[in-house]
Design a protein around this motif. Structure first.
Motif, PDB file in Angstrom:
ATOM      1  N   THR A 110      18.040  16.193   3.205  1.00 26.03           N
ATOM      2  CA  THR A 110      17.133  17.230   3.460  1.00 26.03           C
ATOM      3  C   THR A 110      16.289  17.106   4.554  1.00 26.03           C
ATOM      4  OG1 THR A 110      15.192  16.155   1.928  1.00 26.03           O
ATOM      5  CG2 THR A 110      17.069  17.505   0.711  1.00 26.03           C
ATOM      6  N   ALA A 111      15.402  18.034   4.872  1.00 26.62           N
ATOM      7  CA  ALA A 111      14.552  17.842   5.968  1.00 26.62           C
ATOM      8  C   ALA A 111      13.574  16.701   5.591  1.00 26.62           C
ATOM      9  CB  ALA A 111      13.898  19.106   6.362  1.00 26.62           C
ATOM     10  N   ALA A 112      13.151  16.587   4.573  1.00 31.91           N
ATOM     11  CA  ALA A 112      12.097  15.807   3.861  1.00 31.91           C
ATOM     12  C   ALA A 112      12.718  14.437   4.080  1.00 31.91           C
ATOM     13  CB  ALA A 112      11.610  15.962   2.509  1.00 31.91           C
ATOM     14  N   GLN A 113      13.945  14.228   3.793  1.00 28.81           N
ATOM     15  CA  GLN A 113      14.666  12.772   3.571  1.00 28.81           C
ATOM     16  C   GLN A 113      14.729  12.530   5.055  1.00 28.81           C
ATOM     17  OE1 GLN A 113      18.157  14.026   1.606  1.00 28.81           O
ATOM     18  NE2 GLN A 113      17.106  13.122  -0.398  1.00 28.81           N
ATOM     19  N   LEU A 114      15.276  13.356   5.953  1.00 26.19           N
ATOM     20  CA  LEU A 114      15.211  13.023   7.436  1.00 26.19           C
ATOM     21  C   LEU A 114      13.904  12.400   8.189  1.00 26.19           C
ATOM     22  CD1 LEU A 114      17.209  13.141   9.828  1.00 26.19           C
ATOM     23  CD2 LEU A 114      16.311  15.415  10.478  1.00 26.19           C
ATOM     24  N   VAL A 129      13.218  -2.676   7.997  1.00 26.19           N
ATOM     25  CA  VAL A 129      14.549  -2.492   7.813  1.00 26.19           C
ATOM     26  C   VAL A 129      14.932  -2.103   6.567  1.00 26.19           C
ATOM     27  CG1 VAL A 129      16.659  -3.824   8.049  1.00 26.19           C
ATOM     28  CG2 VAL A 129      14.787  -4.119   9.914  1.00 26.19           C
ATOM     29  N   VAL A 130      14.521  -2.895   5.381  1.00 24.26           N
ATOM     30  CA  VAL A 130      14.964  -2.575   4.403  1.00 24.26           C
ATOM     31  C   VAL A 130      14.702  -1.210   3.942  1.00 24.26           C
ATOM     32  CG1 VAL A 130      14.374  -3.271   1.824  1.00 24.26           C
ATOM     33  CG2 VAL A 130      14.655  -4.997   3.442  1.00 24.26           C
ATOM     34  N   ASP A 131      13.617  -0.833   4.131  1.00 22.05           N
ATOM     35  CA  ASP A 131      12.980   0.616   4.102  1.00 22.05           C
ATOM     36  C   ASP A 131      13.921   1.630   4.515  1.00 22.05           C
ATOM     37  OD1 ASP A 131      10.977  -0.351   2.492  1.00 22.05           O
ATOM     38  OD2 ASP A 131       9.382   0.312   3.794  1.00 22.05           O
ATOM     39  N   PHE A 132      14.441   1.288   5.639  1.00 20.82           N
ATOM     40  CA  PHE A 132      15.357   2.138   6.394  1.00 20.82           C
ATOM     41  C   PHE A 132      16.440   2.378   5.400  1.00 20.82           C
ATOM     42  CE2 PHE A 132      18.686   2.968   9.346  1.00 20.82           C
ATOM     43  CZ  PHE A 132      18.437   4.221  10.200  1.00 20.82           C
ATOM     44  N   ALA A 166      19.938   5.624   1.650  1.00 19.17           N
ATOM     45  CA  ALA A 166      20.671   5.574   0.247  1.00 19.17           C
ATOM     46  C   ALA A 166      19.930   6.889  -0.229  1.00 19.17           C
ATOM     47  CB  ALA A 166      20.590   4.515  -0.514  1.00 19.17           C
ATOM     48  N   GLU A 167      18.650   6.990  -0.235  1.00 24.43           N
ATOM     49  CA  GLU A 167      18.027   8.389  -0.919  1.00 24.43           C
ATOM     50  C   GLU A 167      18.690   9.464  -0.464  1.00 24.43           C
ATOM     51  OE1 GLU A 167      13.923   8.652  -0.706  1.00 24.43           O
ATOM     52  OE2 GLU A 167      14.360  10.605  -1.496  1.00 24.43           O
ATOM     53  N   ALA A 168      18.770   9.368   0.974  1.00 27.95           N
ATOM     54  CA  ALA A 168      19.250  10.718   1.590  1.00 27.95           C
ATOM     55  C   ALA A 168      20.901  11.041   1.171  1.00 27.95           C
ATOM     56  CB  ALA A 168      19.208  10.768   3.017  1.00 27.95           C
ATOM     57  N   ALA A 194      22.761  10.782  14.206  1.00 23.68           N
ATOM     58  CA  ALA A 194      24.081  11.439  13.526  1.00 23.68           C
ATOM     59  C   ALA A 194      23.732  11.876  12.166  1.00 23.68           C
ATOM     60  CB  ALA A 194      25.028  10.191  13.294  1.00 23.68           C
ATOM     61  N   ILE A 195      22.621  11.537  11.408  1.00 24.09           N
ATOM     62  CA  ILE A 195      22.063  12.225  10.243  1.00 24.09           C
ATOM     63  C   ILE A 195      21.707  13.404  10.618  1.00 24.09           C
ATOM     64  CG2 ILE A 195      20.724  11.814   8.299  1.00 24.09           C
ATOM     65  CD1 ILE A 195      21.487   8.983   8.239  1.00 24.09           C
ATOM     66  N   LYS A 196      20.731  13.506  11.489  1.00 23.63           N
ATOM     67  CA  LYS A 196      20.213  14.562  11.835  1.00 23.63           C
ATOM     68  C   LYS A 196      21.238  15.896  12.156  1.00 23.63           C
ATOM     69  CE  LYS A 196      16.768  14.256  14.786  1.00 23.63           C
ATOM     70  NZ  LYS A 196      15.988  14.064  15.943  1.00 23.63           N
ATOM     71  N   LEU A 197      22.336  15.415  12.776  1.00 26.17           N
ATOM     72  CA  LEU A 197      23.198  16.579  13.359  1.00 26.17           C
ATOM     73  C   LEU A 197      24.353  16.727  12.439  1.00 26.17           C
ATOM     74  CD1 LEU A 197      23.470  15.430  17.069  1.00 26.17           C
ATOM     75  CD2 LEU A 197      21.872  17.169  16.172  1.00 26.17           C
ATOM     76  N   ASN A 198      24.235  16.037  11.363  1.00 28.36           N
ATOM     77  CA  ASN A 198      25.354  16.166  10.116  1.00 28.36           C
ATOM     78  C   ASN A 198      26.685  15.609  11.093  1.00 28.36           C
ATOM     79  OD1 ASN A 198      23.483  18.960   9.740  1.00 28.36           O
ATOM     80  ND2 ASN A 198      23.623  17.642   7.965  1.00 28.36           N
ATOM     81  N   LYS A 199      26.515  14.793  11.511  1.00 28.41           N
ATOM     82  CA  LYS A 199      27.993  14.035  11.991  1.00 28.41           C
ATOM     83  C   LYS A 199      28.236  12.850  11.160  1.00 28.41           C
ATOM     84  CE  LYS A 199      27.713  15.923  16.360  1.00 28.41           C
ATOM     85  NZ  LYS A 199      28.932  16.688  17.229  1.00 28.41           N
ATOM     86  N   SER A 200      29.036  13.230  10.058  1.00 23.71           N
ATOM     87  CA  SER A 200      29.135  12.068   8.933  1.00 23.71           C
ATOM     88  C   SER A 200      29.784  10.846   9.374  1.00 23.71           C
ATOM     89  CB  SER A 200      30.103  12.872   7.773  1.00 23.71           C
ATOM     90  OG  SER A 200      29.279  13.825   7.152  1.00 23.71           O
ATOM     91  N   GLU A 201      30.992  11.055  10.295  1.00 26.58           N
ATOM     92  CA  GLU A 201      31.800  10.082  10.696  1.00 26.58           C
ATOM     93  C   GLU A 201      31.030   9.159  11.766  1.00 26.58           C
ATOM     94  OE1 GLU A 201      34.275   8.216  10.255  1.00 26.58           O
ATOM     95  OE2 GLU A 201      34.431   9.612   8.431  1.00 26.58           O
TER      96      GLU A 201
END
Lengths: 243, 243
Positions: free
Chosen positions: A123-127, A151-154, A159-161, A206-213
């Motif tokens: 979601t936008a919030a997760q991003l 680093v851990v928080d990242f 994982a949450e996202a 990548a996550i922002k642009l929905n690029k899974s691979e």
DNA sequence: GATAATCGGACTGTCCGACAATTCTGCCAC
DNA sequence: GTGGCAGAATTGTCGGACAGTCCGATTATC
């Protein structure tokens, strides 16, 4: 082949009661949010002493099946908080002296998958959460502990996202183990920080642009980096902590 | 921005004591196998009542940090059994109503990795364990429950053969969730059994011959098969159980 | 009438003391 | 050394008790 007799076991009363109550919760006869009867009342219903009841509900409370709101006195049925259960897993693994390589292999299995799903479902919030963790890392001062925590928080944010609670719960115990390990090496490996920063940035993109691979691939690279410094010896996490 | 005051928290005595003892265990001041002092003695040392001590050690016992040999009276320091902690994780996930897809994605991340490492590290005994589980599945009668149990045991055997305790512990909670889900579908999907049998056979072959990549690939195929029947709706594990 | 102060009851955390059943330990006989 | 035994120690459970705190209802206040 199989034994003729089973060992004689006779659970103490507090265990039996704990099991009975747990069954009610799992079967949802007692539903999340419901208040539990008072200890005195339970003692009456089960026909045992209040001390016995207390030991029984202690077990459920520890499992996170019962809990109270802050400042509340009565226990209510609650869902186990992921954090609570994952800390138990972490402790178990730590006590078994798992090696860094074991941890690393597990991360290598889980984190890229989490990144992949995060790219398609965040979601936008997760991003925003991801970006925040990453910023905290890159803008951090030299403080090792803070850098490691970031680093851990990242990882937690990824994982949450992912929108997958099973993956998130599998990932979470790794964090508590990674922390001491990473503290020991982040300052040993030159360029570690800049590489982490770059990888996080790529992953977020990548996550922002929905690029899974791409998200998966960059996460893999990110984690591979952690292996440096461990090629030769296989210390336990515990040894890294300096014990 | 941040609160001026934090909420007043005052852990009850039994929690504080539990934390103190746990610290000793984690720090290995108390080492695995050591006997704990008697409850009366602990009560004296901490200056509290025995009931309070009992509630404290109950917590540690539940965490698996303390335990007793069968038929023994005194508690000793033990390592948390993986099975104990993973059952807690399973219960937590079940109570959160995770969907089958979440479970499936996690399996897809973990099981192939486990298979891959198993191929390069399995001992002869572990290989026998794998074969045994597989045989039990293929020779099983129509009994659904037994078939499902055999499938789960196969996964467990692979995880154990991976020689990675972190992966094994991450994998283990999936089993308890998979069981009800698989029971509901194994008889719905035609050819499910024959496909499972074939996949297990291929996986074992690869593990036997130390072919990591093949083991991973076949495990992926094996797990992909489980997704059939779930493409359209995303039931929670709980619903599959018929609640 | 709505809100605030007040009061009694209920409940939890902790303590004390007690007892049966079982396990542990040191001692004795062999 | 092995086996057996009596006594000590320990756990599981019980009953009762009390202070501190939370909750709900009643009463007082604006």
């Amino acid at each position: 082949m199989t034994d003729l007799f089973a060992p004689l076991v006779d659970d103490p009363a507090y265990r039996k009661i704990a099991i009975l109550i747990e069954q009610r919760i799992v079967a949802r006869t007692l539903r999340t949010g419901d208040a539990l009867p008072s200890e005195t009342d339970l003692a009456r219903q089960f026909g045992v002493n209040r001390s016995t009841i207390r030991e029984a509900i202690r077990e459920l409370e520890i499992h996170g099946l019962l809990g109270r709101e802050r400042g509340e006195k009565r226990l209510r049925v609650t869902r186990p908080e992921p954090q609570r259960v994952s800390s138990g897993v972490s402790r178990a693994l730590a006590l078994h002296d798992v090696t860094f390589m074991e941890l690393w292999e597990a991360m290598m299995a889980i984190e890229p998958a989490a990144a992949q799903y995060a790219a398609s479902r965040r979601t936008a919030a997760q991003l925003r959460g991801l970006t925040r963790a990453s910023t905290r890392f890159s803008e951090g001062t030299g403080d090792t502990a803070a850098a490691v925590a970031a680093v851990v928080d990242f990882f937690t944010a990824v994982a949450e996202a992912s929108g997958n609670r099973v993956l998130a719960l599998a990932q979470s115990p790794l964090n508590l183990l990674l922390e001491p390990a990473l503290s020991a090496i982040i300052d040993r490996v030159p360029q570690a920080r800049s590489r982490i920063e770059a990888a996080q940035s790529k992953i977020i993109d990548a996550i922002k642009l929905n690029k899974s691979e791409q998200a998966r691939t960059w996460m893999e690279k990110h984690i591979r980096d952690f292996k440096r410094g461990y090629e030769l010896d296989l210390p336990t996490i515990r040894e890294l902590e300096g014990h």
